[in-house]
Design a protein around this motif. Structure first.
Motif, PDB file in Angstrom:
ATOM      1  N   ARG A   1       0.870  -1.261   0.067  1.00  0.00           N
ATOM      2  CA  ARG A   1      -0.119   0.014  -0.036  1.00  0.00           C
ATOM      3  C   ARG A   1       0.787   1.073  -0.037  1.00  0.00           C
ATOM      4  O   ARG A   1       1.932   1.144   0.601  1.00  0.00           O
ATOM      5  N   VAL A   2       0.488   2.275  -0.648  1.00  0.00           N
ATOM      6  CA  VAL A   2       1.377   3.441  -0.769  1.00  0.00           C
ATOM      7  C   VAL A   2       0.912   4.645   0.205  1.00  0.00           C
ATOM      8  O   VAL A   2      -0.373   4.789   0.248  1.00  0.00           O
ATOM      9  N   PRO A   3       1.911   4.973   1.088  1.00  0.00           N
ATOM     10  CA  PRO A   3       1.612   5.875   2.265  1.00  0.00           C
ATOM     11  C   PRO A   3       0.730   7.119   1.567  1.00  0.00           C
ATOM     12  O   PRO A   3       1.512   7.693   0.513  1.00  0.00           O
ATOM     13  N   LEU A   4      -0.179   7.552   2.420  1.00  0.00           N
ATOM     14  CA  LEU A   4      -0.777   9.093   1.886  1.00  0.00           C
ATOM     15  C   LEU A   4      -1.396   8.953   0.453  1.00  0.00           C
ATOM     16  O   LEU A   4      -1.744  10.000  -0.081  1.00  0.00           O
ATOM     17  N   ALA A   5      -1.586   7.500   0.019  1.00  0.00           N
ATOM     18  CA  ALA A   5      -2.147   7.685  -1.433  1.00  0.00           C
ATOM     19  C   ALA A   5      -3.663   7.591  -1.131  1.00  0.00           C
ATOM     20  O   ALA A   5      -4.460   7.501   0.016  1.00  0.00           O
ATOM     21  N   PRO A   6      -4.593   8.146  -2.386  1.00  0.00           N
ATOM     22  CA  PRO A   6      -5.916   8.118  -2.003  1.00  0.00           C
ATOM     23  C   PRO A   6      -6.447   6.812  -1.712  1.00  0.00           C
ATOM     24  O   PRO A   6      -5.783   5.757  -1.958  1.00  0.00           O
ATOM     25  N   ASP A   7      -7.698   6.704  -1.240  1.00  0.00           N
ATOM     26  CA  ASP A   7      -8.370   5.475  -0.778  1.00  0.00           C
ATOM     27  C   ASP A   7      -8.367   4.353  -1.818  1.00  0.00           C
ATOM     28  O   ASP A   7      -8.292   3.171  -1.751  1.00  0.00           O
ATOM     29  N   ASP A   8      -8.602   4.853  -3.095  1.00  0.00           N
ATOM     30  CA  ASP A   8      -8.794   3.711  -4.094  1.00  0.00           C
ATOM     31  C   ASP A   8      -7.504   3.233  -4.798  1.00  0.00           C
ATOM     32  O   ASP A   8      -7.613   2.213  -5.335  1.00  0.00           O
ATOM     33  N   VAL A   9      -6.483   3.797  -4.157  1.00  0.00           N
ATOM     34  CA  VAL A   9      -5.098   3.133  -4.667  1.00  0.00           C
ATOM     35  C   VAL A   9      -4.798   2.214  -3.308  1.00  0.00           C
ATOM     36  O   VAL A   9      -4.257   2.613  -2.358  1.00  0.00           O
TER      37      VAL A   9
ATOM     38  N   PRO B   1     -11.912  -0.197  -7.937  1.00  0.00           N
ATOM     39  CA  PRO B   1     -12.898   0.787  -8.374  1.00  0.00           C
ATOM     40  C   PRO B   1     -13.954   0.596  -7.591  1.00  0.00           C
ATOM     41  O   PRO B   1     -15.005   1.326  -7.690  1.00  0.00           O
ATOM     42  N   ARG B   2     -14.093  -0.166  -6.619  1.00  0.00           N
ATOM     43  CA  ARG B   2     -15.228  -0.169  -5.545  1.00  0.00           C
ATOM     44  C   ARG B   2     -15.282   1.062  -4.825  1.00  0.00           C
ATOM     45  O   ARG B   2     -16.505   1.490  -4.429  1.00  0.00           O
ATOM     46  N   VAL B   3     -14.228   1.799  -4.449  1.00  0.00           N
ATOM     47  CA  VAL B   3     -14.364   2.903  -3.877  1.00  0.00           C
ATOM     48  C   VAL B   3     -15.018   4.011  -4.602  1.00  0.00           C
ATOM     49  O   VAL B   3     -15.893   4.671  -4.265  1.00  0.00           O
ATOM     50  N   PRO B   4     -14.806   4.572  -5.944  1.00  0.00           N
ATOM     51  CA  PRO B   4     -15.537   5.495  -6.610  1.00  0.00           C
ATOM     52  C   PRO B   4     -16.949   5.095  -6.652  1.00  0.00           C
ATOM     53  O   PRO B   4     -17.818   5.905  -7.145  1.00  0.00           O
ATOM     54  N   LEU B   5     -17.016   3.659  -6.987  1.00  0.00           N
ATOM     55  CA  LEU B   5     -18.353   3.207  -7.384  1.00  0.00           C
ATOM     56  C   LEU B   5     -19.305   3.031  -6.157  1.00  0.00           C
ATOM     57  O   LEU B   5     -20.445   2.677  -6.385  1.00  0.00           O
ATOM     58  N   GLY B   6     -18.607   3.287  -4.889  1.00  0.00           N
ATOM     59  CA  GLY B   6     -19.569   3.364  -3.739  1.00  0.00           C
ATOM     60  C   GLY B   6     -19.884   1.844  -3.249  1.00  0.00           C
ATOM     61  O   GLY B   6     -20.670   1.635  -2.411  1.00  0.00           O
ATOM     62  N   LEU B   7     -18.940   1.009  -3.526  1.00  0.00           N
ATOM     63  CA  LEU B   7     -19.349  -0.336  -3.343  1.00  0.00           C
ATOM     64  C   LEU B   7     -18.623  -0.720  -1.884  1.00  0.00           C
ATOM     65  O   LEU B   7     -17.590   0.029  -1.634  1.00  0.00           O
ATOM     66  N   PRO B   8     -19.142  -1.568  -1.087  1.00  0.00           N
ATOM     67  CA  PRO B   8     -18.146  -1.902   0.223  1.00  0.00           C
ATOM     68  C   PRO B   8     -16.869  -2.347  -0.127  1.00  0.00           C
ATOM     69  O   PRO B   8     -16.701  -3.177  -1.055  1.00  0.00           O
ATOM     70  N   SER B   9     -15.826  -1.938   0.452  1.00  0.00           N
ATOM     71  CA  SER B   9     -14.555  -2.429   0.383  1.00  0.00           C
ATOM     72  C   SER B   9     -14.325  -3.708   0.802  1.00  0.00           C
ATOM     73  O   SER B   9     -14.954  -4.165   1.859  1.00  0.00           O
ATOM     74  N   ARG B  10     -13.387  -4.392   0.228  1.00  0.00           N
ATOM     75  CA  ARG B  10     -12.986  -5.684   0.599  1.00  0.00           C
ATOM     76  C   ARG B  10     -11.245  -5.616   0.731  1.00  0.00           C
ATOM     77  O   ARG B  10     -10.687  -5.063  -0.268  1.00  0.00           O
ATOM     78  N   ALA B  11     -10.770  -6.548   1.262  1.00  0.00           N
ATOM     79  CA  ALA B  11      -9.428  -6.836   1.372  1.00  0.00           C
ATOM     80  C   ALA B  11      -9.152  -7.122  -0.068  1.00  0.00           C
ATOM     81  O   ALA B  11      -9.525  -8.032  -0.676  1.00  0.00           O
ATOM     82  N   VAL B  12      -7.833  -7.006  -0.560  1.00  0.00           N
ATOM     83  CA  VAL B  12      -7.665  -7.410  -1.879  1.00  0.00           C
ATOM     84  C   VAL B  12      -6.640  -8.561  -1.672  1.00  0.00           C
ATOM     85  O   VAL B  12      -6.057  -8.719  -0.718  1.00  0.00           O
ATOM     86  N   PRO B  13      -7.340  -9.695  -2.312  1.00  0.00           N
ATOM     87  CA  PRO B  13      -6.701 -11.192  -2.092  1.00  0.00           C
ATOM     88  C   PRO B  13      -5.360 -11.399  -2.453  1.00  0.00           C
ATOM     89  O   PRO B  13      -4.817 -10.491  -3.275  1.00  0.00           O
TER      90      PRO B  13
END
Length: 139
Positions: free
Chosen positions: A32-40, A56-68
């Motif tokens: 994960r990139v420190p200080l990056a936007p939530d969708d990165v 793309p879940r973040v801008p689409l307003g979908l519930p976030s999930r951990a990246v597998p």
């Protein structure tokens, strides 16, 4: 006629123009990139190039999930750079006729409707066509 690479996020199907898709990968994302936007959600070393991994879940307003650990990534070209989108699953390449195309459904939230060019009504269900330039912010 439009050729669209399709993928799923939750129970919805989305498509992007096949000409904007560089490749599809099943791989681990970087840190994960420190200080990056939530969708990165990370970075990917793609043959010596650093590619941001966007959820793309973040801008689409979908519930976030951990990246597998082994994420399915669709690498697309947007804003003169490559970006990897994390998707739940990959679908087929669909040839969609203009007769099946309709404006974005009014049932979508206005902020989400701004990210969707429209939808194709297909026998297997609704296919939302993402506006990549609107969904993935410029760096």
């Amino acid at each position: 006629m439009s050729r669209l690479v399709t993928f799923a996020l939750d129970d919805a199907r989305y498509g992007v123009d096949v000409q904007r898709v560089r490749e599809v990968l099943r791989t681990a994302t970087g840190p994960r990139v420190p200080l990056a936007p939530d969708d990165v959600v990370g970075l990917l070393n793609l043959r010596g190039r650093v590619v941001p991994v966007v959820d793309p879940r973040v801008p689409l307003g979908l519930p976030s999930r951990a990246v597998p650990p082994e994420a399915t990534l669709v690498v697309v070209h947007v804003h003169d750079e490559d970006v990897a989108l994390v998707v739940d699953s990959l679908g087929d390449v669909v040839d969609a006729d203009e007769e099946t195309f309709a404006p974005a459904p009014e049932t979508l939230d206005a902020s989400v409707r701004a990210l969707v060019r429209g939808a194709h009504v297909l026998p297997e269900g609704l296919l939302h066509v993402l506006d990549l330039d609107a969904t993935v912010p410029a760096a």
